[in-house]
Motif scaffolding. Structure first.
Motif, PDB file in Angstrom:
ATOM      1  N   TYR A  61       0.848  -1.187   0.000  1.00 48.05           N
ATOM      2  CA  TYR A  61       0.000   0.000   0.000  1.00 48.05           C
ATOM      3  C   TYR A  61       0.888   1.243   0.000  1.00 48.05           C
ATOM      4  O   TYR A  61       1.505   1.560   1.019  1.00 48.05           O
ATOM      5  CB  TYR A  61      -0.907   0.035   1.241  1.00 48.05           C
ATOM      6  CG  TYR A  61      -1.909  -1.095   1.325  1.00 48.05           C
ATOM      7  CD1 TYR A  61      -2.361  -1.739   0.180  1.00 48.05           C
ATOM      8  CD2 TYR A  61      -2.412  -1.515   2.550  1.00 48.05           C
ATOM      9  CE1 TYR A  61      -3.282  -2.774   0.251  1.00 48.05           C
ATOM     10  CE2 TYR A  61      -3.331  -2.548   2.627  1.00 48.05           C
ATOM     11  CZ  TYR A  61      -3.764  -3.166   1.477  1.00 48.05           C
ATOM     12  OH  TYR A  61      -4.679  -4.194   1.551  1.00 48.05           O
ATOM     13  N   THR A  65      -9.076   2.773  -2.487  1.00 47.54           N
ATOM     14  CA  THR A  65      -8.656   2.166  -3.746  1.00 47.54           C
ATOM     15  C   THR A  65      -8.922   3.137  -4.884  1.00 47.54           C
ATOM     16  O   THR A  65     -10.053   3.590  -5.081  1.00 47.54           O
ATOM     17  CB  THR A  65      -9.406   0.847  -3.992  1.00 47.54           C
ATOM     18  OG1 THR A  65      -9.119  -0.056  -2.920  1.00 47.54           O
ATOM     19  CG2 THR A  65      -8.980   0.221  -5.309  1.00 47.54           C
ATOM     20  N   GLN A  76      -5.700   0.289  -7.277  1.00 48.17           N
ATOM     21  CA  GLN A  76      -4.620   0.226  -6.302  1.00 48.17           C
ATOM     22  C   GLN A  76      -5.088   0.821  -4.985  1.00 48.17           C
ATOM     23  O   GLN A  76      -5.611   1.930  -4.946  1.00 48.17           O
ATOM     24  CB  GLN A  76      -3.397   0.999  -6.808  1.00 48.17           C
ATOM     25  CG  GLN A  76      -2.294   1.217  -5.774  1.00 48.17           C
ATOM     26  CD  GLN A  76      -1.613  -0.067  -5.359  1.00 48.17           C
ATOM     27  OE1 GLN A  76      -1.111  -0.808  -6.198  1.00 48.17           O
ATOM     28  NE2 GLN A  76      -1.591  -0.355  -4.059  1.00 48.17           N
ATOM     29  N   ARG A  77      -4.907   0.072  -3.879  1.00 47.10           N
ATOM     30  CA  ARG A  77      -5.257   0.608  -2.564  1.00 47.10           C
ATOM     31  C   ARG A  77      -4.068   1.390  -2.006  1.00 47.10           C
ATOM     32  O   ARG A  77      -2.935   0.923  -2.017  1.00 47.10           O
ATOM     33  CB  ARG A  77      -5.662  -0.497  -1.595  1.00 47.10           C
ATOM     34  CG  ARG A  77      -6.155   0.063  -0.240  1.00 47.10           C
ATOM     35  CD  ARG A  77      -6.586  -1.044   0.696  1.00 47.10           C
ATOM     36  NE  ARG A  77      -7.837  -1.676   0.312  1.00 47.10           N
ATOM     37  CZ  ARG A  77      -9.037  -1.224   0.658  1.00 47.10           C
ATOM     38  NH1 ARG A  77      -9.159  -0.120   1.385  1.00 47.10           N
ATOM     39  NH2 ARG A  77     -10.113  -1.874   0.286  1.00 47.10           N
TER      40      ARG A  77
END
Length: 241
Positions: A42, A206, A210-211
């Motif tokens: 992350y 997100t 993509q988080r």
């Protein structure tokens, strides 16, 4: 080439000295050692979403936050695994959380089991879940990731008891290039009066698949904690004080 990782760990406590030994190591079948396809990273430095957190209102028991969506898309930000969309707590807990995501990817850990000898000479198995090793014990020796996880858990529990904790639902919806504002009510302290503290806010969202982990500290200053004098890899991406 198909790649698999089957992480497993079993810790044996031997005799009165309780020496800890790993008796089952992860099995890896990959071209790159340590490549875990079940690991998620992350990023913590993105400005796609920016946060701002104000000082605590001790009389009202609230903290005001602002979430700015800098993207051209409407966002519905949710927590990890059904958790809160955003958490307001101490700046220390937020700093620890960001340092954790900076240093360690999020991976699926196998259950950790202790084999403890009994007076009858047999073995008693105690499941510790994914990584529930008491902070300050053998956790750091076994795996610094487990130790960091437990240290953060202890700091969060202390914040909860002090009334330095509040959450924002399960979803934060923010229109493109707009801001979301909310006054977050803190839990009541377990005893006594709520003391003043440096506030922080943490959330994940997100964006384009993509988080990301987003955060901010009251006053824009990341606190030092424990023996960690690091300012982190990228500091706070806040909106300012």
């Amino acid at each position: 080439m198909a790649r698999t990782w089957h992480p497993s760990a079993r810790i044996a406590a031997l005799g009165i000295a309780a020496a800890f030994v790993a008796v089952a190591a992860p099995t890896v079948n990959a071209q790159i050692p340590g490549n875990n396809p079940r690991t998620t990273v992350y990023p913590v430095d993105s400005t796609k979403v920016q946060l701002d957190v104000e000082p605590v209102d001790l009389e009202a028991g609230t903290v005001r936050i602002v979430v700015q969506n800098n993207t051209a898309s409407n966002l519905n930000c949710t927590g990890i695994g059904g958790g809160p969309a955003a958490t307001v707590t101490t700046a220390e807990v937020v700093a620890r959380s960001i340092d954790y995501f900076t240093q360690y990817p999020l991976s699926e850990l196998a259950d950790l089991t202790l084999n403890l000898p009994t007076q009858a000479g047999g073995a008693q198995q105690i499941s510790l879940g994914s990584a529930q090793v008491q902070a300050g014990s053998a956790a750091e020796f076994l795996n610094p990731e487990w130790d960091a996880l437990n240290q953060n858990d202890a700091a969060l529990e202390q914040a909860r008891l002090a009334g330095h904790y509040g959450v924002v639902g399960t979803t934060i919806s923010i229109q493109a290039n707009q801001a979301f504002e909310q006054t977050v009510r803190l839990d009541h302290p377990s005893s006594g009066e709520r003391a003043d503290f440096q506030t922080g806010v943490f959330m994940t969202c997100t964006v384009d698949g993509q988080r990301y982990a987003f955060h901010a500290y009251e006053g824009g200053a990341k606190p030092n904690y424990g023996t960690n004098d690091s300012t982190g890899s990228l500091g706070s991406a806040g909106l300012g004080s």
